[in-house]
Design an enzyme around this catalytic site. Sequence first.
Site, PDB file in Angstrom:
ATOM      1  N   TYR A   7       0.826  -1.214   0.000  1.00  0.00           N
ATOM      2  CA  TYR A   7       0.000   0.000   0.000  1.00  0.00           C
ATOM      3  C   TYR A   7       0.859   1.262   0.000  1.00  0.00           C
ATOM      4  O   TYR A   7       1.722   1.423   0.863  1.00  0.00           O
ATOM      5  CB  TYR A   7      -0.886  -0.025   1.248  1.00  0.00           C
ATOM      6  N   ASN A  15       8.088  -1.730   3.087  1.00  0.00           N
ATOM      7  CA  ASN A  15       7.052  -0.742   3.377  1.00  0.00           C
ATOM      8  C   ASN A  15       6.501  -0.948   4.788  1.00  0.00           C
ATOM      9  O   ASN A  15       5.301  -0.932   4.996  1.00  0.00           O
ATOM     10  CB  ASN A  15       5.920  -0.956   2.337  1.00  0.00           C
ATOM     11  N   SER A  73       4.049  -3.448   5.229  1.00  0.00           N
ATOM     12  CA  SER A  73       4.225  -4.773   4.684  1.00  0.00           C
ATOM     13  C   SER A  73       5.538  -4.814   3.916  1.00  0.00           C
ATOM     14  O   SER A  73       6.221  -3.815   3.738  1.00  0.00           O
ATOM     15  CB  SER A  73       3.069  -5.073   3.739  1.00  0.00           C
ATOM     16  N   SER A 123       0.189  -6.186   8.056  1.00  0.00           N
ATOM     17  CA  SER A 123       1.443  -6.145   7.323  1.00  0.00           C
ATOM     18  C   SER A 123       1.383  -6.982   6.056  1.00  0.00           C
ATOM     19  O   SER A 123       2.012  -6.641   5.075  1.00  0.00           O
ATOM     20  CB  SER A 123       2.592  -6.621   8.194  1.00  0.00           C
ATOM     21  N   GLY A 124       0.622  -8.043   6.051  1.00  0.00           N
ATOM     22  CA  GLY A 124       0.517  -8.820   4.816  1.00  0.00           C
ATOM     23  C   GLY A 124       1.847  -9.067   4.151  1.00  0.00           C
ATOM     24  O   GLY A 124       1.986  -8.896   2.944  1.00  0.00           O
TER      25      GLY A 124
END
Lengths: 284, 284, 284, 284
Positions: free
Chosen positions: D35, D108, D158, D196-197
């Site tokens: 994101y 990220n 993430s 966080s994926g």
Amino acid sequence: VGACYNGVYQYAVREHADEKGLVDWFLTPVVAETYDGYLNHIGSMAITPDMVVRGIDAASADRVPEGCTGGGTGMMCLGYKAGTGSASRVVKGVNGEIYTVAALVQSNFGKDWDLKFGAVPVGRIFMDPEKRKIHEANLQSPELQHQPKETGPQKDGSIIIIIATDAPLNPTQLKRLAKRGATGVARVGGWGSNQSGDIFLAFSTGADIVADQEMSWNPVVDHQPQLVDNSINPVFECVADCVEESIYNSICMAETTIGPEGRTMDAIDLDRLRSTLEKWNCTE
Amino acid sequence: VGACYNGVYQYAVREHADEKGLVDWFLTPVVAETYDGYLNHIGSMAITPDMVVRGIDAASADRVPEGCTGGGTGMMCLGYKAGTGSASRVVKGVNGEIYTVAALVQSNFGKDWDLKFGAVPVGRIFMDPEKRKIHEANLQSPELQHQPKETGPQKDGSIIIIIATDAPLNPTQLKRLAKRGATGVARVGGWGSNQSGDIFLAFSTGADIVADQEMSWNPVVDHQPQLVDNSINPVFECVADCVEESIYNSICMAETTIGPEGRTMDAIDLDRLRSTLEKWNCTE
Amino acid sequence: VGACYNGVYQYAVREHADEKGLVDWFLTPVVAETYDGYLNHIGSMAITPDMVVRGIDAASADRVPEGCTGGGTGMMCLGYKAGTGSASRVVKGVNGEIYTVAALVQSNFGKDWDLKFGAVPVGRIFMDPEKRKIHEANLQSPELQHQPKETGPQKDGSIIIIIATDAPLNPTQLKRLAKRGATGVARVGGWGSNQSGDIFLAFSTGADIVADQEMSWNPVVDHQPQLVDNSINPVFECVADCVEESIYNSICMAETTIGPEGRTMDAIDLDRLRSTLEKWNCTE
Amino acid sequence: VGACYNGVYQYAVREHADEKGLVDWFLTPVVAETYDGYLNHIGSMAITPDMVVRGIDAASADRVPEGCTGGGTGMMCLGYKAGTGSASRVVKGVNGEIYTVAALVQSNFGKDWDLKFGAVPVGRIFMDPEKRKIHEANLQSPELQHQPKETGPQKDGSIIIIIATDAPLNPTQLKRLAKRGATGVARVGGWGSNQSGDIFLAFSTGADIVADQEMSWNPVVDHQPQLVDNSINPVFECVADCVEESIYNSICMAETTIGPEGRTMDAIDLDRLRSTLEKWNCTE
């Protein structure tokens, strides 16, 4: 898949951007597909995000159209034209509440040899007698699988199964529901052939999860309803039944379809199916 | 489980310790169980590690005894006494090699209502007519699951399925084989009820893995045979068939058994089963 | 493992059988092990179920003994004698509730080269200067891993990490907690070497699950507390911190230990450790 | 994600359709995203499939550009502007073969408080002294997490980690490689915060898999090279090192970036970083 993913995003941006058109959220749209390259010219990439936006705009609480509709248009299952299918069951809770369990399938797997309707091996009964003889001869020898190279559509595909319920279930329980979809597939004759990429997904509308809960560095506790594990059996049983019936519907509601280069897939003969099932209806 | 685990270790220490009785290796024995508390006094913990050592000593390449033997002694399946069952299939490779696929099951799940033999709903045909009427009446109402509280053994158990093959398969492929066991379970009427703890394991003897390869800080490359994924379908199909047949065998080879407090579980009536199946053998 | 599994069962039968000694329940005890064959004569299978029963009887709410105790007796970690370690943190909920997060480890992995205490590469500082030179020379060439064959204990083992909390978490959240254990391992220098079989388990005492809920064929709904996902970060952070500190404790609380054949594993030199850490305590 | 997925498909159709533009194959492109809504106006959906086709056309064997490039343009990591990063290691096989292990990251995640370069807590040293005091005060009380509500970018994101190697590894081994990526993340200060994926993917070019092997109903056996498990440790170690270095590169190669509404994210001060690391370079 790409166009559908973007279509969902376009719809969300249209509905939920702020006045400047900015968004401070993100989505992970869930989109799935099965291969329809026999009946569809997939290289043309005909689907556009706009179609998906129009589809969401047109969504309603009416019955889902079944057969050759939407993603079901190019499906083939167990030797016959198939498509979208759906079915549901209700279960009464211990305090009289009514819970619904439903399945939506896009069925695209299997060979005629394996097709069963309930107890009846319809696929074998309906298949070309010469082809059937070869299959049966194969069963007598250690060369079981040494079949003549088949011509025509080699269907070994896949199935998408979506299970929905308003019974409150936690993620672990939903995963267990999704797995029970395999029971419905087995009942109609599927055994998970290679390249099948069977996709099972279960969700519940029974919990009230706050989607935009702000991030907090102090734990916040919520109370969520969930089924007691020792009372989940009727829901499991409904899943197997709904998936089985959905696959029947996906076959029985489909119509003979002609794809590129004149490739044709016939619908099942419903009259013959009805009379065959009646004939087999033996009772003790 | 604990005694069996230790028994495997005791056997290994007896066979593979050095002259001082020391060992510089370790094992992770794989042991599984299903619950037999209805027919077995489980609190007595009757199994000892010695029995397991004797069992391994007595192991042979003969046919596996089926029915009420070993872990199968206290099993009940789909309303009848069950136990151990086994079945196998052969598949011919593209160069004429013969591969064997086999299943061993310990079946302990389900209710009579669901039992099917191939196409035939044997469970419903054989069940008490009054009980059957209640079941069928339930199907007509939204209260589907509102059954009278049952007395007697409530069986919702589990199944252990071991798949063995000499076809060379990698771990990912073996995991896929194990999953196909669920197809066999579904064919006989199982739908994975709660508390079932179904245990599926698949292994292959087709690769030549060096078990005591020394640890190396420089990569060592090995060449292992493995089935090409696009030719794995016959093996998948055999798994489903073997598991289905193994469960039939686990029921048909079992004998009526009496447990503690006079609790009794009847074997299925094989004569009635044979005549019922013959009667249903409709052909087109 | 077998003896411990049976020991748990023996305890449960002693406490929970009916007056006839019969049980109508079953357990699945969770037991784990790491390999201690360098310092323990594992072929002697010294642990008996009785010891486990006595251990459960003696369990208390006091601090867990750390170092060379219980399963930790034969452990070695990152070049030093290790054993059992534990640590905990508290987190304040949004309404002032206090939640505790704790870890218990049995650490048995890694080489001295990798050991770090916080920021400080203690392993390299403490290791034999000749051995360190070889390691550093290796880093200059493409033959990175072409190390001289080491003598002495080759430790590449494993770690058992148990995370416990009274914060109410659902199974999916607990699985996420267990995964965060790897962060703590990485901070002290572990990178998950082969044969490591790292075992991570997380459980919560925050929900009130009825263990012996009777099987029901009508869904029963329960309300369980659970942390809102968007407020779970402090718990994740505590897990990483607790595991890191537990591993330090497992090393610092252990004592030099002599095993069979005079094999010896030295404890870390705590005085040298303290002075080294102080020396490295740079500030901006 | 949708546009990229479709872009890969468009490229494949352009290259591999038959003369009539028909395709009889299918792809499952693997596309991932993190994101970047703070620095990117994501509602504009600026990426089109054409850009992806041009990107594939322009792909070369040159060094991957690092920092604010491609998907890395809007990334922020551990309090600083970040982006794409890459690193590789070589390992010498037992017979002198050279294997390469490489990582590509799009990082990220995380807060400045946690940023470490090797042993040095750079994030704490560089952070605003007032903010640091609040953090440190929090550590003294049970209210550990009761932080003042932060303003500015809340980064908890993430990371995408792609591991590539020409060492021959089977799917199980590749999954183990992917998991070791978490070690690299932990070394720079990540602990897997919520939302966080983190996406880890590992692939090997070391096997020679026939992609368009025709479906066969007779098993076909293939021989594939694969690393012996007991010699995989150096590859694991390289994965952890490559991911750690890739994240450093993703931060050090990024430049201060201004997004919509004047939102700004500063690059790290490389001169101050260098002098800080030199100051901390204590030796025994």
